[in-house]
Write a protein that holds these residues in place. Structure first.
Motif, PDB file in Angstrom:
ATOM      1  N   GLU A  15      22.706  27.336  42.541  1.00  0.00           N
ATOM      2  CA  GLU A  15      23.078  28.089  43.735  1.00  0.00           C
ATOM      3  C   GLU A  15      24.352  28.857  43.407  1.00  0.00           C
ATOM      4  OE1 GLU A  15      24.045  27.375  48.452  1.00  0.00           O
ATOM      5  OE2 GLU A  15      23.392  25.696  47.221  1.00  0.00           O
ATOM      6  N   PRO A  16      24.214  30.134  43.056  1.00  0.00           N
ATOM      7  CA  PRO A  16      25.379  30.895  42.610  1.00  0.00           C
ATOM      8  C   PRO A  16      26.224  31.448  43.757  1.00  0.00           C
ATOM      9  CG  PRO A  16      23.437  32.258  42.467  1.00  0.00           C
ATOM     10  CD  PRO A  16      22.982  30.894  42.927  1.00  0.00           C
ATOM     11  N   TYR A  17      27.508  31.509  43.500  1.00  0.00           N
ATOM     12  CA  TYR A  17      28.472  32.181  44.372  1.00  0.00           C
ATOM     13  C   TYR A  17      29.307  33.054  43.461  1.00  0.00           C
ATOM     14  CZ  TYR A  17      27.294  28.659  47.853  1.00  0.00           C
ATOM     15  OH  TYR A  17      26.622  27.868  48.736  1.00  0.00           O
ATOM     16  N   SER A  18      29.618  34.228  43.901  1.00  0.00           N
ATOM     17  CA  SER A  18      30.383  35.144  43.079  1.00  0.00           C
ATOM     18  C   SER A  18      31.596  35.624  43.854  1.00  0.00           C
ATOM     19  CB  SER A  18      29.504  36.344  42.699  1.00  0.00           C
ATOM     20  OG  SER A  18      30.236  37.264  41.928  1.00  0.00           O
ATOM     21  N   ALA A  19      32.733  35.667  43.164  1.00  0.00           N
ATOM     22  CA  ALA A  19      33.957  36.177  43.775  1.00  0.00           C
ATOM     23  C   ALA A  19      34.864  36.686  42.669  1.00  0.00           C
ATOM     24  CB  ALA A  19      34.649  35.078  44.571  1.00  0.00           C
ATOM     25  N   GLY A  20      35.804  37.507  43.052  1.00  0.00           N
ATOM     26  CA  GLY A  20      36.699  38.079  42.058  1.00  0.00           C
ATOM     27  C   GLY A  20      38.148  37.967  42.443  1.00  0.00           C
ATOM     28  N   LEU A  21      38.987  38.206  41.447  1.00  0.00           N
ATOM     29  CA  LEU A  21      40.432  38.180  41.677  1.00  0.00           C
ATOM     30  C   LEU A  21      40.875  39.393  42.477  1.00  0.00           C
ATOM     31  CD1 LEU A  21      41.413  37.093  38.081  1.00  0.00           C
ATOM     32  CD2 LEU A  21      41.488  35.687  40.145  1.00  0.00           C
ATOM     33  N   THR A  22      40.289  40.534  42.168  1.00  0.00           N
ATOM     34  CA  THR A  22      40.598  41.768  42.882  1.00  0.00           C
ATOM     35  C   THR A  22      39.294  42.504  43.185  1.00  0.00           C
ATOM     36  OG1 THR A  22      40.950  42.865  40.759  1.00  0.00           O
ATOM     37  CG2 THR A  22      42.910  42.083  41.904  1.00  0.00           C
ATOM     38  N   PRO A  23      38.569  42.065  44.213  1.00  0.00           N
ATOM     39  CA  PRO A  23      37.279  42.687  44.525  1.00  0.00           C
ATOM     40  C   PRO A  23      37.436  44.177  44.797  1.00  0.00           C
ATOM     41  CG  PRO A  23      37.804  40.917  46.087  1.00  0.00           C
ATOM     42  CD  PRO A  23      38.952  41.041  45.147  1.00  0.00           C
ATOM     43  N   ILE A  39      16.083  44.089  39.308  1.00  0.00           N
ATOM     44  CA  ILE A  39      16.860  43.282  40.240  1.00  0.00           C
ATOM     45  C   ILE A  39      17.725  44.204  41.089  1.00  0.00           C
ATOM     46  CG2 ILE A  39      18.627  41.489  40.474  1.00  0.00           C
ATOM     47  CD1 ILE A  39      17.581  40.336  37.810  1.00  0.00           C
ATOM     48  N   ASP A  40      17.594  44.072  42.397  1.00  0.00           N
ATOM     49  CA  ASP A  40      18.358  44.892  43.335  1.00  0.00           C
ATOM     50  C   ASP A  40      19.600  44.123  43.789  1.00  0.00           C
ATOM     51  OD1 ASP A  40      19.354  46.564  45.294  1.00  0.00           O
ATOM     52  OD2 ASP A  40      17.622  46.390  46.611  1.00  0.00           O
ATOM     53  N   ILE A  41      20.780  44.596  43.369  1.00  0.00           N
ATOM     54  CA  ILE A  41      22.028  43.958  43.785  1.00  0.00           C
ATOM     55  C   ILE A  41      22.773  44.800  44.813  1.00  0.00           C
ATOM     56  CG2 ILE A  41      22.278  42.670  41.618  1.00  0.00           C
ATOM     57  CD1 ILE A  41      24.506  44.719  40.848  1.00  0.00           C
ATOM     58  N   SER A  42      22.116  45.815  45.334  1.00  0.00           N
ATOM     59  CA  SER A  42      22.795  46.764  46.230  1.00  0.00           C
ATOM     60  C   SER A  42      23.305  46.130  47.518  1.00  0.00           C
ATOM     61  CB  SER A  42      21.881  47.940  46.558  1.00  0.00           C
ATOM     62  OG  SER A  42      20.743  47.510  47.273  1.00  0.00           O
ATOM     63  N   MET A  43      22.751  44.977  47.898  1.00  0.00           N
ATOM     64  CA  MET A  43      23.194  44.330  49.133  1.00  0.00           C
ATOM     65  C   MET A  43      24.247  43.239  48.885  1.00  0.00           C
ATOM     66  SD  MET A  43      21.620  46.183  51.190  1.00  0.00           S
ATOM     67  CE  MET A  43      21.985  45.388  52.735  1.00  0.00           C
ATOM     68  N   GLN A  44      24.580  42.992  47.623  1.00  0.00           N
ATOM     69  CA  GLN A  44      25.621  42.009  47.318  1.00  0.00           C
ATOM     70  C   GLN A  44      26.965  42.548  47.793  1.00  0.00           C
ATOM     71  OE1 GLN A  44      23.562  40.171  43.301  1.00  0.00           O
ATOM     72  NE2 GLN A  44      25.667  40.810  43.187  1.00  0.00           N
ATOM     73  N   LYS A  45      27.872  41.656  48.057  1.00  0.00           N
ATOM     74  CA  LYS A  45      29.207  42.026  48.533  1.00  0.00           C
ATOM     75  C   LYS A  45      30.243  41.609  47.505  1.00  0.00           C
ATOM     76  CE  LYS A  45      27.953  43.142  52.814  1.00  0.00           C
ATOM     77  NZ  LYS A  45      27.102  44.267  52.778  1.00  0.00           N
ATOM     78  N   SER A  46      31.268  42.415  47.365  1.00  0.00           N
ATOM     79  CA  SER A  46      32.416  42.083  46.528  1.00  0.00           C
ATOM     80  C   SER A  46      33.340  41.204  47.363  1.00  0.00           C
ATOM     81  CB  SER A  46      33.117  43.382  46.122  1.00  0.00           C
ATOM     82  OG  SER A  46      34.205  43.115  45.303  1.00  0.00           O
ATOM     83  N   LYS A  47      33.576  39.967  46.876  1.00  0.00           N
ATOM     84  CA  LYS A  47      34.338  38.999  47.675  1.00  0.00           C
ATOM     85  C   LYS A  47      35.547  38.483  46.918  1.00  0.00           C
ATOM     86  CE  LYS A  47      30.429  36.725  47.592  1.00  0.00           C
ATOM     87  NZ  LYS A  47      29.523  37.663  47.009  1.00  0.00           N
ATOM     88  N   SER A  48      36.575  38.079  47.666  1.00  0.00           N
ATOM     89  CA  SER A  48      37.734  37.420  47.071  1.00  0.00           C
ATOM     90  C   SER A  48      37.421  35.946  46.875  1.00  0.00           C
ATOM     91  CB  SER A  48      38.951  37.523  47.999  1.00  0.00           C
ATOM     92  OG  SER A  48      39.372  38.853  48.114  1.00  0.00           O
ATOM     93  N   ASN A  66      40.629  39.447  31.445  1.00  0.00           N
ATOM     94  CA  ASN A  66      41.801  38.767  32.013  1.00  0.00           C
ATOM     95  C   ASN A  66      41.458  37.633  32.966  1.00  0.00           C
ATOM     96  OD1 ASN A  66      40.905  40.243  34.210  1.00  0.00           O
ATOM     97  ND2 ASN A  66      42.956  40.681  34.939  1.00  0.00           N
ATOM     98  N   ALA A  67      40.196  37.418  33.253  1.00  0.00           N
ATOM     99  CA  ALA A  67      39.827  36.427  34.270  1.00  0.00           C
ATOM    100  C   ALA A  67      40.191  35.006  33.864  1.00  0.00           C
ATOM    101  CB  ALA A  67      38.338  36.520  34.587  1.00  0.00           C
ATOM    102  N   ALA A  68      40.058  34.674  32.592  1.00  0.00           N
ATOM    103  CA  ALA A  68      40.342  33.296  32.160  1.00  0.00           C
ATOM    104  C   ALA A  68      41.800  32.944  32.413  1.00  0.00           C
ATOM    105  CB  ALA A  68      39.998  33.114  30.684  1.00  0.00           C
ATOM    106  N   GLU A  69      42.703  33.881  32.170  1.00  0.00           N
ATOM    107  CA  GLU A  69      44.122  33.624  32.362  1.00  0.00           C
ATOM    108  C   GLU A  69      44.539  33.738  33.821  1.00  0.00           C
ATOM    109  OE1 GLU A  69      43.241  36.373  30.174  1.00  0.00           O
ATOM    110  OE2 GLU A  69      42.919  34.909  28.580  1.00  0.00           O
TER     111      GLU A  69
END
Length: 123
Positions: A15-23, A39-48, A66-69
C-alpha cells in the motif's frame, strides 16, 4: 512515478504512499512518460511529508539526490532504503534529451518497484 508503478503493480501486496520534502506539483513530462507505460498518474497529488503517517510506515524509500540527507528522522523500527536516482526534472538539454532522462528514470523506477514487490511477495 514510483507511486504510480507501486499502485499499479503492487495491488494486494503493498500500500504505497508518496510525499516529498518540497512538493512542486505533478510534472507533465512524468505524466507523459508514465502514460507511455500504460499508467495514468495525472490524478495523483504532490503532497508534503505527514510525520504522523511517516510513523506508521513499515518501510520508507527515499528517491533522488538530496532526499537521503534531507528526509526527516525516521524511527529505527522502520526500514529505510535509498534509491539514488537522478531527478529528471533537473535535466538540461533539448526537449528530446530531457524526455530521454524522464524515460530512463521511469524505467529504473519500474524495475526497482518490481524488485521491491517481488521481495514483499517472497518475504
Amino acid at each position: 512515478m514510483a507511486e504510480g508503478f507501486a499502485r499499479e503493480l503492487g495491488q494486494g501486496v503493498i500500500e504505497p504512499y508518496s510525499a516529498g520534502l518540497t512538493p512542486a506539483g505533478l510534472n507533465e513530462r512524468a505524466v507523459q512518460v508514465m502514460k507511455e507505460s500504460g499508467i495514468d498518474i495525472s490524478m495523483q497529488k504532490s503532497k508534503s511529508i505527514d510525520e504522523q503517517l511517516l510513523k506508521r510506515m513499515d518501510m520508507i524509500i527515499t528517491l533522488c539526490d538530496n532526499a537521503a540527507e534531507s528526509c526527516p528522522w525516521t524511527p529505527p523500527e522502520i526500514s529505510r532504503i535509498h534509491w539514488p536516482l537522478k531527478d529528471p526534472a533537473k535535466a538540461e538539454g533539448t526537449g528530446d534529451e530531457i524526455m530521454g532522462e524522464f524515460r530512463r528514470t521511469r524505467d529504473e523506477i519500474e524495475q526497482r518497484v518490481k524488485d521491491l514487490i517481488e521481495g514483499a511477495r517472497n518475504g
